[in-house]
Write an enzyme that holds these catalytic residues in place. Structure first.
Site, mmCIF file in Angstrom:
data_model
loop_
_atom_site.group_PDB
_atom_site.id
_atom_site.type_symbol
_atom_site.label_atom_id
_atom_site.label_comp_id
_atom_site.label_asym_id
_atom_site.label_seq_id
_atom_site.Cartn_x
_atom_site.Cartn_y
_atom_site.Cartn_z
ATOM 1 N N HIS A 136 0.813 -1.211 0.000
ATOM 2 C CA HIS A 136 0.000 0.000 0.000
ATOM 3 C C HIS A 136 0.851 1.266 0.000
ATOM 4 C CE1 HIS A 136 -3.246 2.723 1.741
ATOM 5 N NE2 HIS A 136 -3.812 2.195 0.675
ATOM 6 N N LYS A 164 3.360 4.236 -1.248
ATOM 7 C CA LYS A 164 3.543 4.973 -2.499
ATOM 8 C C LYS A 164 4.856 5.729 -2.386
ATOM 9 C CE LYS A 164 -1.105 4.585 -1.865
ATOM 10 N NZ LYS A 164 -1.802 4.296 -0.610
ATOM 11 N N ASP A 195 1.278 19.984 17.756
ATOM 12 C CA ASP A 195 1.897 21.159 18.367
ATOM 13 C C ASP A 195 2.615 21.991 17.309
ATOM 14 O OD1 ASP A 195 0.775 20.470 20.756
ATOM 15 O OD2 ASP A 195 2.594 19.618 21.626
ATOM 16 N N ASP A 210 18.095 7.843 -8.310
ATOM 17 C CA ASP A 210 19.550 7.994 -8.158
ATOM 18 C C ASP A 210 19.982 8.112 -6.703
ATOM 19 O OD1 ASP A 210 19.763 7.869 -10.893
ATOM 20 O OD2 ASP A 210 19.981 10.035 -11.183
ATOM 21 N N LYS A 256 -3.349 10.977 4.439
ATOM 22 C CA LYS A 256 -2.939 10.190 5.603
ATOM 23 C C LYS A 256 -1.827 10.980 6.282
ATOM 24 C CE LYS A 256 -3.863 7.048 2.058
ATOM 25 N NZ LYS A 256 -5.277 6.925 2.223
ATOM 26 N N HIS A 306 -8.225 11.838 0.605
ATOM 27 C CA HIS A 306 -7.395 10.636 0.551
ATOM 28 C C HIS A 306 -6.144 10.788 1.412
ATOM 29 C CE1 HIS A 306 -4.959 7.394 -1.482
ATOM 30 N NE2 HIS A 306 -6.129 6.800 -1.371
#
Length: 390
Positions: free
Chosen positions: A112, A114, A299, A119, A294, A292
């Site tokens: 899951h 991404k 603080d 390089d 996450k 979408h």
């Protein structure tokens, strides 16, 4: 075990596909030696075609290009894009071709995360799949999502994680892994002054690292914690941490998906609202488009961006990758972006309004939450979840 914070990084927050895909394609087009790219979904749409063309062009000029896509999330990719990449000299692997709730725990494990690393010097980590976020039917685009462009020592950590997974998958697919490219560049040197850590979740050494990073942040929070999450269905330990923070005076805000996408997750999540709101947790549903994201900010100087939702899929089954950042400027930028999203498309819920919702909706929440618990139990992960939560 907490991932170490590495100094010397230069980080750039990328908001949604409008900033992510131009930055990614620019890095791919500048690649000289090696590219690793991993994605859960890889669509053949406008953005996917741009990325595919950049990968093919890199392979044509002699760059070693390696792509891993999840077999479940990339069901269409295997037929419409994978052959094109293979014919163009790109090495491609599918992660875990078998899947199904009744097929055993191993088949539920998904890729899951991404990420991309070019390089060894430039890396991307976040929640954005290779999919165009301007095509969102019946909504105002784009999806709300984030990624981080990383330069500096942390890019080397991303390269190490990507290389290790590539080698492991070659062996499990009964392929002899080719020798990794001996890059004529050293490990990334410090290029900035930002501290950041790579936090992974897998089923081996890093089972609880991402959840642990969230829990540690909630325990340290003194003033504010904003969590924006697309699929939010935490276990008891996480819910207790939210409640404890709110009760000691921390302003805890959850920015959650307000549009129907998956019936089970939506109603299961909403079944948790009354307990959280009663404890003082603010809940804002984003209803303008798809959320979408996450991400979270705590603080003045802590933030995280990545692929991991706070649900059983991400926390118990999937391979995930998040970046944890300790930097005031980065945290302020993410906080400002989330605040804009809440003002522009968010609806804050109140306990009084929630109590007046129809009985059918309340029953849907109870049914959904019960079904989720049954499915987690059937998968065989219930025991490990209970052990983790004490």
């Amino acid at each position: 075990m907490a991932a170490p914070l590495l100094p010397g990084n230069a980080l750039r927050l990328l908001e949604s596909g409008g900033e992510f895909f131009p930055a990614l394609c620019a890095a791919l087009n500048a690649a000289r030696y090696e590219i690793h790219l991993e994605s859960y979904i890889y669509n053949r749409d406008d953005s996917g075609i741009l990325v595919t063309n950049a990968l093919l062009a890199a392979a044509a000029r002699g760059v070693s290009v390696r792509v891993i896509v999840d077999a479940f999330g990339g069901r269409d990719f295997a037929h419409d894009t994978m052959p094109v990449l293979l014919n163009g000299g790109v090495e491609v692997l599918l992660y875990n071709r078998e899947f199904g709730i009744t097929a055993g725990r191993q088949r539920l494990r998904r890729l899951h995360r991404k990420l991309a690393v070019i390089d060894r010097q430039n890396a991307f980590i976040g929640g954005i799949n290779i999919i165009d976020d301007m095509h969102t039917p019946n909504q105002i685009p784009p999806r709300i999502d984030y990624s981080v462009l990383i330069r500096g020592p942390l890019a080397g950590m991303v390269w190490q994680a990507a290389s290790e997974l590539w080698e492991r998958l070659c062996w499990t697919n009964f392929r002899r892994p080719p020798s990794l490219v001996h890059l004529p560049v050293s490990a990334p040197l410090p290029v900035g002054d930002q501290y950041a850590a790579l936090v992974l979740r897998d089923n081996f050494r890093h089972r609880n690292d991402i959840e642990g990073a969230y829990l540690a942040a909630l325990q340290r929070a003194r003033r504010e914690m904003i969590i924006a999450n697309a699929y939010f269905l935490p276990g008891r330990r996480f819910r207790n941490a939210l409640v404890d923070a709110a009760r000691r005076g921390v302003t805890v805000t959850l920015l959650l998906q307000g549009r129907m996408e998956y019936w089970l997750l939506r109603h299961g999540c909403r079944a948790l609202y009354p307990h959280l709101m009663q404890a003082g947790v603010r809940i804002v549903e984003y209803r303008k488009s798809f959320l979408h994201a996450k991400v979270a900010v705590m603080d003045d100087d802590w933030a995280t961006v990545g692929s991991s939702n706070i649900d059983p899929f991400s926390l118990l089954v999937a391979r995930e990758a998040n970046v944890v950042v300790r930097d005031a400027a980065f945290a302020a930028q993410l906080r400002a972006s989330l605040t804009r999203a809440m003002v522009d498309g968010g609806v804050e819920l109140t306990p009084d309004e929630w109590r007046r919702r129809p009985l059918a909706e309340r029953l849907a929440g109870w049914v959904a939450l019960t079904l989720v618990r049954i499915l987690v139990g059937m998968s065989g992960y219930a025991r490990s979840a209970r052990q983790r939560e004490g």
